[in-house]
Scaffold this active site. Structure first.
Site, PDB file in Angstrom:
ATOM      1  N   GLU A 114       3.314  -2.549  -7.868  1.00 23.25           N
ATOM      2  CA  GLU A 114       2.808  -3.531  -6.893  1.00 23.25           C
ATOM      3  C   GLU A 114       3.348  -4.950  -7.121  1.00 23.25           C
ATOM      4  O   GLU A 114       3.599  -5.676  -6.155  1.00 23.25           O
ATOM      5  CB  GLU A 114       1.281  -3.577  -6.963  1.00 23.25           C
ATOM      6  CG  GLU A 114       0.607  -2.304  -6.480  1.00 23.25           C
ATOM      7  CD  GLU A 114      -0.900  -2.308  -6.719  1.00 23.25           C
ATOM      8  OE1 GLU A 114      -1.570  -1.390  -6.256  1.00 23.25           O
ATOM      9  OE2 GLU A 114      -1.403  -3.240  -7.383  1.00 23.25           O
ATOM     10  N   HIS A 126      -7.905  -7.583  -3.993  1.00 20.14           N
ATOM     11  CA  HIS A 126      -7.232  -6.366  -4.446  1.00 20.14           C
ATOM     12  C   HIS A 126      -6.987  -6.514  -5.935  1.00 20.14           C
ATOM     13  O   HIS A 126      -6.586  -7.585  -6.392  1.00 20.14           O
ATOM     14  CB  HIS A 126      -5.887  -6.177  -3.739  1.00 20.14           C
ATOM     15  CG  HIS A 126      -5.041  -5.177  -4.471  1.00 20.14           C
ATOM     16  ND1 HIS A 126      -5.235  -3.822  -4.341  1.00 20.14           N
ATOM     17  CD2 HIS A 126      -4.072  -5.337  -5.401  1.00 20.14           C
ATOM     18  CE1 HIS A 126      -4.401  -3.192  -5.139  1.00 20.14           C
ATOM     19  NE2 HIS A 126      -3.679  -4.082  -5.798  1.00 20.14           N
ATOM     20  N   TYR A 131       0.821  -1.221   0.000  1.00 19.31           N
ATOM     21  CA  TYR A 131       0.000   0.000   0.000  1.00 19.31           C
ATOM     22  C   TYR A 131       0.854   1.271   0.000  1.00 19.31           C
ATOM     23  O   TYR A 131       0.310   2.362   0.002  1.00 19.31           O
ATOM     24  CB  TYR A 131      -0.946   0.005   1.202  1.00 19.31           C
ATOM     25  CG  TYR A 131      -2.066  -1.010   1.048  1.00 19.31           C
ATOM     26  CD1 TYR A 131      -3.094  -0.805   0.136  1.00 19.31           C
ATOM     27  CD2 TYR A 131      -2.084  -2.186   1.793  1.00 19.31           C
ATOM     28  CE1 TYR A 131      -4.116  -1.742  -0.028  1.00 19.31           C
ATOM     29  CE2 TYR A 131      -3.106  -3.129   1.636  1.00 19.31           C
ATOM     30  CZ  TYR A 131      -4.111  -2.888   0.727  1.00 19.31           C
ATOM     31  OH  TYR A 131      -5.118  -3.809   0.556  1.00 19.31           O
ATOM     32  N   ASN A 151     -13.586  -6.825   0.991  1.00 23.42           N
ATOM     33  CA  ASN A 151     -14.102  -6.860  -0.383  1.00 23.42           C
ATOM     34  C   ASN A 151     -13.404  -7.896  -1.270  1.00 23.42           C
ATOM     35  O   ASN A 151     -13.269  -7.720  -2.468  1.00 23.42           O
ATOM     36  CB  ASN A 151     -14.083  -5.455  -1.007  1.00 23.42           C
ATOM     37  CG  ASN A 151     -12.704  -4.835  -1.033  1.00 23.42           C
ATOM     38  OD1 ASN A 151     -11.718  -5.504  -0.743  1.00 23.42           O
ATOM     39  ND2 ASN A 151     -12.624  -3.574  -1.384  1.00 23.42           N
TER      40      ASN A 151
END
Ligand code: GDP
Ligand code: MG
Length: 203
Positions: free
Chosen positions: A172, A161, A56, A158
């Site tokens: 990432e 990612h 992140y 959720n």
């Protein structure tokens, strides 16, 4: 080299701890696989807090953009804010994301293909699962919202990612995979999906 090789991009997907625990690894893979994307890397691991934080922290503009956007939306929803400072707000989001992502096994994977990042986001659905439409992964398998997760000061559950853009994916992917863990191989269906002249179909 095929005429479609250079038009492809890579994107990162992570089945988060809730997706793994709810038995959705196969369903998630199926959805990206059936749209024609090529799976080029996959592993299962329990991230360390540092690794989750690195995921992140890769985009330097993340804190300011996410913090400002999050504050504006939280105000729209009528939520009480613990701060008006976007950086501080984003730091709290990041800390919650770190806690959640490192709370159990996750399955990171790299998908490759034409428009990979955009197509993966479409199949994934938007971040707040009460807004993600039916037919998307989050719309079909999750029910958490910003309001309910903010009320408990935790990360929204959720399922996955997915990188926002191919450029975001470039930052990432190295957090999860070494270059030699991303496989290079011929994916036969690409001929019918991308080849300009369709050479080699007819005998
Ligand atoms: P994603 O790419 O759809 O997962 O969303 P983002 O990249 O914008 O944010 C990453 C994660 O940060 C999300 O999965 C959320 O857990 C959290 N997050 C993002 N925006 C907000 C927000 O406005 N409020 C809260 N509480 N969390 C957020
Ligand atoms: Mg994102």
């Amino acid at each position: 080299m095929n005429n479609y090789d250079l038009k492809q991009e890579q994107t990162l997907v992570i089945v988060k701890p809730d997706g793994v625990q709810r038995g959705l690894i196969g369903e998630v893979i199926k959805r990206y696989e059936q749209c024609g994307l090529k799976l080029v890397a996959l592993k299962m691991l329990i991230p360390t807090a540092d690794q989750a934080l690195a995921h992140y922290s890769t985009d330097p503009t993340w804190a300011i953009t996410t913090g400002s956007k999050a504050i504006a939306f939280a105000k729209e929803r009528g939520e009480k804010l613990f701060t008006d400072d976007p950086i501080e707000y984003a730091e709290n989001i990041r800390n919650n994301c770190k806690k959640f992502l490192s709370s159990g096994p996750v399955v990171p994977m790299v998908w490759q293909g034409m428009n990979a990042a955009k197509v993966v986001r479409k199949i994934t659905g938007v971040t707040d699962c009460t807004m993600s439409v039916p037919g998307t992964i989050r719309g079909d398998y999750a029910l958490d919202s910003y309001t309910t997760s903010d009320a408990d000061n935790r990360s929204i559950r959720n399922i996955i990612h997915a990188s926002g853009t191919a450029d975001e994916a470039k930052l990432e992917i190295p957090v999860w995979f070494k270059p030699n863990e991303i496989l290079k191989f011929r994916y036969v269906p690409e001929l019918i999906m991308y080849d300009i002249n369709l050479d080699g179909i007819l005998e």
